[in-house]
Design a protein around this motif. Structure first.
Motif, mmCIF file in Angstrom:
data_model
loop_
_atom_site.group_PDB
_atom_site.id
_atom_site.type_symbol
_atom_site.label_atom_id
_atom_site.label_comp_id
_atom_site.label_asym_id
_atom_site.label_seq_id
_atom_site.Cartn_x
_atom_site.Cartn_y
_atom_site.Cartn_z
ATOM 1 N N ALA A 34 3.480 -0.048 -14.666
ATOM 2 C CA ALA A 34 2.866 -1.310 -15.093
ATOM 3 C C ALA A 34 1.531 -1.146 -15.805
ATOM 4 O O ALA A 34 1.092 -2.063 -16.502
ATOM 5 N N VAL A 35 0.845 -0.001 -15.621
ATOM 6 C CA VAL A 35 -0.520 0.113 -16.147
ATOM 7 C C VAL A 35 -0.651 1.313 -17.073
ATOM 8 O O VAL A 35 0.182 2.220 -17.078
ATOM 9 N N GLY A 36 -1.742 1.303 -17.825
ATOM 10 C CA GLY A 36 -2.031 2.387 -18.742
ATOM 11 C C GLY A 36 -2.642 3.588 -18.053
ATOM 12 O O GLY A 36 -2.976 3.559 -16.855
ATOM 13 N N HIS A 37 -2.870 4.638 -18.838
ATOM 14 C CA HIS A 37 -3.322 5.910 -18.273
ATOM 15 C C HIS A 37 -4.762 5.875 -17.779
ATOM 16 O O HIS A 37 -5.194 6.761 -17.043
ATOM 17 N N MET A 38 -5.530 4.864 -18.171
ATOM 18 C CA MET A 38 -6.926 4.782 -17.757
ATOM 19 C C MET A 38 -7.112 4.089 -16.400
ATOM 20 O O MET A 38 -8.208 4.079 -15.858
ATOM 21 N N ASP B 204 -3.778 8.528 -7.365
ATOM 22 C CA ASP B 204 -5.116 9.074 -7.600
ATOM 23 C C ASP B 204 -5.956 9.109 -6.322
ATOM 24 O O ASP B 204 -6.823 9.973 -6.159
ATOM 25 N N ALA B 205 -5.733 8.147 -5.445
ATOM 26 C CA ALA B 205 -6.515 8.061 -4.208
ATOM 27 C C ALA B 205 -5.642 7.511 -3.094
ATOM 28 O O ALA B 205 -4.673 6.780 -3.343
ATOM 29 N N ILE B 206 -5.991 7.874 -1.863
ATOM 30 C CA ILE B 206 -5.236 7.415 -0.701
ATOM 31 C C ILE B 206 -6.213 6.871 0.327
ATOM 32 O O ILE B 206 -7.166 7.546 0.720
ATOM 33 N N LEU B 207 -5.961 5.628 0.741
ATOM 34 C CA LEU B 207 -6.784 4.978 1.755
ATOM 35 C C LEU B 207 -6.130 5.221 3.114
ATOM 36 O O LEU B 207 -5.027 4.753 3.377
ATOM 37 N N LEU B 208 -6.836 5.922 3.975
ATOM 38 C CA LEU B 208 -6.347 6.268 5.312
ATOM 39 C C LEU B 208 -6.886 5.222 6.276
ATOM 40 O O LEU B 208 -8.058 5.238 6.654
ATOM 41 N N ASP B 209 -6.030 4.292 6.649
ATOM 42 C CA ASP B 209 -6.486 3.095 7.348
ATOM 43 C C ASP B 209 -6.431 3.248 8.864
ATOM 44 O O ASP B 209 -5.381 3.546 9.435
ATOM 45 N N ASN B 210 -7.591 3.039 9.492
ATOM 46 C CA ASN B 210 -7.683 2.995 10.958
ATOM 47 C C ASN B 210 -7.125 4.242 11.638
ATOM 48 O O ASN B 210 -6.490 4.162 12.702
ATOM 49 N N MET B 211 -7.381 5.391 11.062
ATOM 50 C CA MET B 211 -6.944 6.646 11.680
ATOM 51 C C MET B 211 -8.092 7.268 12.478
ATOM 52 O O MET B 211 -9.230 7.287 12.008
#
Length: 286
Positions: A195-199, A221-228
């Motif tokens: 759905a999105v461009g490379h930027m 690009d990133a991973i949110l590690l929730d309540n670990m």
């Protein structure tokens, strides 16, 4: 608090002025400051300071300055402690000299901004200090006061933190409800990439190591590690192995940050530093 101050440049006045003007208009109401007009002589002058009454980190000096100057441009405001400065009780933040009526009328609006934003900077600085000496950076979220996001995120920077997304349009963050609606972590990431461009960067929230493994297969690009808890965070950081930015979120306090930072994450995000930070006590004294 320890560490070095994070002196930051003020926001452009064109971004700040509409917010300050609206706040002054709200306070002035339909007839202006009838108390000050009745009690303070028209030719009286005010010379005094805005001083800290408790330790903290300053933010919002340009906003407070503008509040005074919009009431009367002849008010001279000298910033003694710029945004990002650490202050102790009694330290002078601003020095004022000008027509007393205008200074007193603008006082509450100026202090509302200055105390609120300094409270955010102070809470941020507390977490930044707690994360040392590890690499983790403290970031805020979109949990901001409507209409004040730019000011509150500026205050986070003054406290030594960094900003997460400013709005919904400057990065993809796939959260639990997105995952549920998309049919899983992998499906959500694939749909986002199409759905999105490379930027545009893509981050996905995961709650378990199993979800993390699924996400890593899709290369976000990133991973949110929730309540670990910290031990699980350490395992997650080992699994990520530098392939994505690692962000920890949930139950973030000055007490929990050291162990979270020691787990090796890149980012620690906390919504409360903008939505629930107590105001820093600052006062105007003649």
């Amino acid at each position: 608090m320890t560490g070095q101050p994070s002196i930051v440049e003020p926001l452009p006045e064109i971004l700040v002025e509409p917010v300050v003007r609206a706040a002054l208009a709200e306070d002035l109401g339909r007839a202006g400051d009838i108390t000050t007009t009745a009690v303070v002589p028209a030719d009286a002058r005010f010379r005094g300071v805005v001083a800290a009454r408790q330790p903290g980190t300053v933010a919002g000096t340009a906003v407070a300055t503008l509040a005074f100057r919009l009431l009367d441009p002849t008010i001279r405001v000298t910033v003694e402690r710029p945004d990002g400065s650490r202050v102790a009780p009694g330290d002078t933040v601003l020095r004022l000299d000008g027509p007393a009526r205008a200074v007193i009328t603008a006082e509450r609006t100026a202090l509302n901004f200055l105390c609120h934003l300094s409270g955010i900077a102070t809470c941020t600085a507390t977490l930044v200090d707690a994360a040392r000496p590890h690499k983790a950076r403290i970031t805020c979220t979109r949990k901001t006061t409507p209409g004040l996001r730019a000011l509150e995120k500026h205050a986070v920077r003054a406290g030594g933190g960094v900003s997460h997304r400013f709005g919904l349009d400057d990065g993809i963050l796939i959260k639990d409800n997105h995952v549920a609606m998309a049919g899983g972590v992998a499906a959500a990431i694939r749909a986002a990439k199409l759905a999105v461009g490379h930027m545009v960067r893509i981050e996905v929230e995961v709650d378990t190591l199993e979800q993390l493994a699924e996400a890593l297969e899709e290369g976000p690009d990133a991973i949110l590690l929730d309540n670990m808890p910290p031990e699980t965070l350490r395992q997650a950081v080992r699994l990520i192995a530098g392939r994505a930015v690692s962000e920890a979120s949930g139950r973030i306090t000055a007490e929990t940050v050291p162990a979270i930072a020691a787990a090796g994450v890149d980012i620690i995000s906390a919504g409360w530093i903008t939505h629930s930070a107590p105001a820093l006590d600052l006062g105007l004294d003649a």
